[in-house]
Design a protein around this motif. Structure first.
Motif, PDB file in Angstrom:
ATOM      1  N   UNK A 297       1.002  -1.091   0.033  1.00  0.00           N
ATOM      2  CA  UNK A 297       0.115   0.200   0.104  1.00  0.00           C
ATOM      3  C   UNK A 297       0.917   1.359   0.136  1.00  0.00           C
ATOM      4  N   UNK A 298       2.086   1.141   0.323  1.00  0.00           N
ATOM      5  CA  UNK A 298       2.840   2.259   0.247  1.00  0.00           C
ATOM      6  C   UNK A 298       3.783   2.400  -0.928  1.00  0.00           C
ATOM      7  N   UNK A 299       3.703   1.444  -1.820  1.00  0.00           N
ATOM      8  CA  UNK A 299       4.422   1.342  -3.206  1.00  0.00           C
ATOM      9  C   UNK A 299       3.858   2.579  -4.056  1.00  0.00           C
ATOM     10  N   UNK A 300       4.610   3.064  -4.864  1.00  0.00           N
ATOM     11  CA  UNK A 300       4.175   4.071  -5.733  1.00  0.00           C
ATOM     12  C   UNK A 300       4.153   3.857  -7.285  1.00  0.00           C
ATOM     13  N   UNK A 301       4.653   2.544  -7.644  1.00  0.00           N
ATOM     14  CA  UNK A 301       4.555   1.714  -9.042  1.00  0.00           C
ATOM     15  C   UNK A 301       4.112   0.699  -9.161  1.00  0.00           C
ATOM     16  N   UNK A 302       3.733   0.017 -10.187  1.00  0.00           N
ATOM     17  CA  UNK A 302       3.092  -1.324 -10.288  1.00  0.00           C
ATOM     18  C   UNK A 302       4.354  -2.301  -9.942  1.00  0.00           C
ATOM     19  N   UNK A 303       5.307  -2.152 -10.226  1.00  0.00           N
ATOM     20  CA  UNK A 303       6.532  -3.025 -10.652  1.00  0.00           C
ATOM     21  C   UNK A 303       6.787  -3.392  -8.949  1.00  0.00           C
TER      22      UNK A 303
END
Length: 548
Positions: free
Chosen positions: A146-152
């Motif tokens: 949930x803290x990630x900012x890109x799909x990869x």
């Protein structure tokens, strides 16, 4: 969810016996001393046909298959038959199949549809602990996603969490009418063998949808599929020679799960997990995790969309402020040009007359030269001011940006005693022509080059690079001057923003207006080793070039 909550509706009707039969977990339905029904999973576990198990009484089953625990298991079931309370949590027992080693299992109980019926489910003790560890690991991974900012990053976090629990895992993207592999954690040996069979990296393999019907079914049903036998499901499509890597490389006891990943209600891909320790309970946890992966991907897309919209709002706001500023500046520029140009013309005419006077001495000639130089400088300022505020109406035609750069360098003339600068122009051979207004683009390039020349110290070097980039052409101009002041670099393109004491603050404003009129972009930055860097990008064929 506890079994006592999940399994409250079980009937002795034959139709519901079929539901019991389809359960992947070993399950039995008992009534008093009678074993009413056992499913195939329990028959397989004990190594006895279902019909034989159903012919045994409960006491006979306990004596035969739970001999080590008989002393306390029999009284427990006698109490349950008399209506006693169900045990809290699982009951651990050692079960002895007909053929095979003794196994420790967890027995879960739930009431049937009738008061005298009882449902018993057997779970692997080790598997249940594995499910607990898997759940804890995936919950922690979900918080990270949930803290990630890109799909990869989301997908890499997901496959890492599953792989650390001892499973092989891969994400398979939906790519139009085909599938392709995304992040994966598989045995290096399996990946190497598969790539050797395909003759290319797995990331480059596009698999027709028809070659993976089990993936299509998972996405169409929007429900995960658990496979007891991996060899029965082709995880990789056949290669050119008809061989399938999965059939050759996976062990015979491998289990698998294919769970759909949905983003905003649309199929994104499939989360494919394999491992001999994968159980139906673990598969349910992974199916829920696949839903969380889809939610995290939605979160990333929403953040990215919000960032794009915020950037667009900021850009429109900046353009509105710039237009309002130019309108005010345009009114003032018109007045200044009208009031200043006539006196300037008179001054320059007077200078021309004075130069023809023979009696002027060296001091007089020097004063006349200074007067002419300052008058010309003032006229240049007025011209630049008008260039900043006048409407631009581009008239497109094919233009070579590199030729404009060389032409601008030819226009650079300094005092005879000025130190010589070093110039380098690196133009890529494959640089395409642009559709643009040659006059306006020449004006912008000349101002950009002149700015670098004026900022450079004695003996400095100005580097210019022209190359194709992102569907257009990029011009980079670097100097070895003092660089950009400690302010927002975009402020240098505002009218009258000065970085030098003898500057006018108009040249870069003209550059920006011309570039925007061609739907391009320009940005400034300081170089790490000193000096400034200006990067100008222009599309090869602007969709529209309206007056600016």
């Amino acid at each position: 969810m506890r079994w006592t909550q999940r399994m409250t509706v079980v009937s002795t009707a034959s139709a519901e016996y079929r539901l019991l039969e389809a359960m992947p977990l070993p399950t039995a339905l008992i009534r008093g001393e009678q074993v009413l029904r056992v499913n195939a999973a329990l028959a397989t576990l004990l190594g006895v046909p279902a019909s034989e198990l159903e012919a045994l009484s409960l006491s006979e089953s306990i004596r035969r298959f739970v001999p080590a625990e008989r002393g306390w298991v029999e009284p427990l079931y006698e109490s349950l038959v008399r209506g006693g309370p169900l045990p809290e949590g699982p009951v651990w027992v050692r079960v002895q199949p007909v053929n095979g080693p003794q196994r420790t299992l967890a027995l879960r109980h739930a009431p049937g549809a009738h008061p005298d019926e009882l449902v018993v489910v057997l779970l692997e003790a080790e598997a249940e602990d594995s499910v607990r560890r898997l759940t804890e690991a995936l919950v922690a991974a979900a918080a990270t996603m949930l803290r990630c900012r890109d799909e990869r990053s989301v997908l890499e976090t997901a496959v890492d969490a599953i792989y650390r629990q001892g499973f092989s895992v891969s994400v398979v993207y939906v790519d139009g009418d085909a599938f392709r592999y995304g992040p994966l954690r598989q045995s290096p040996f399996i990946v190497a063998e598969a790539e050797q069979l395909y003759g290319m990296p797995l990331a480059d393999v596009r698999i027709p949808n028809a070659a993976l019907p089990h993936f299509l079914e998972v996405l169409e049903r929007r429900k995960a599929a658990f496979h007891h036998d991996m060899l029965g499901v082709a995880r990789f499509p056949p290669s050119a020679n008809g061989e399938s890597p999965v059939c050759q490389l996976h062990p015979p006891d491998m289990r698998g799960l294919d769970a759909p990943i949905l983003v905003d209600g649309h199929p994104f891909g499939v989360l494919s997990v394999q491992g001999p320790a994968l159980t139906p309970a673990g598969a349910s946890t992974l199916e829920l995790f696949a839903q969380l992966v889809g939610g995290a991907l939605e979160n990333v897309r929403h953040h990215q969309m919000s960032a794009v919209r915020l950037e667009e709002v900021s850009r429109l706001q900046d353009e509105l402020v710039a237009r309002e500023r130019l309108e005010v500046l345009g009114e003032a520029a018109g007045v200044v040009a009208h009031e200043v140009r006539n006196p300037l013309g008179a001054i320059l005419n007077a200078v021309a007359v004075l130069r023809r006077e023979a009696h002027l001495g060296p001091t007089g000639q020097a004063a006349v030269g200074m007067l002419e130089e300052e008058a010309i400088r003032l006229e240049d300022i007025v011209r630049d001011l008008l260039d900043v505020v006048r409407p631009l109406e581009p008239r497109p035609r094919p233009v070579q940006l590199g030729e404009l750069v060389r032409r601008a360098l030819g226009q650079m003339h300094g005092p005879p005693d000025a130190p010589t600068l070093r110039f380098s122009v690196d133009e890529a051979a494959e640089t395409p022509p642009l559709e643009g207004d040659e006059t306006l683009l020449q004006l912008a390039v000349t101002h950009l080059v002149r700015n670098a020349v004026q900022a450079s110290p004695a003996g400095g070097k100005v580097r210019m690079t022209v190359e194709p980039a992102d569907g257009g052409v990029r011009l980079v101009v670097e100097d070895e001057g003092p660089g950009i002041p400690d302010v927002d670099p975009q402020r240098v393109f505002q009218p009258f923003f000065l970085t030098r004491a003898n500057g006018r603050g108009l040249g870069l404003a003209i550059v920006r207006r011309v570039v925007l009129a061609h739907e391009g972009s320009v940005r400034a930055s300081s170089r790490t080793r000193g000096g400034a860097r200006f990067e100008l990008w222009l599309p090869r064929a602007p969709s529209r070039m309206s007056p600016v």
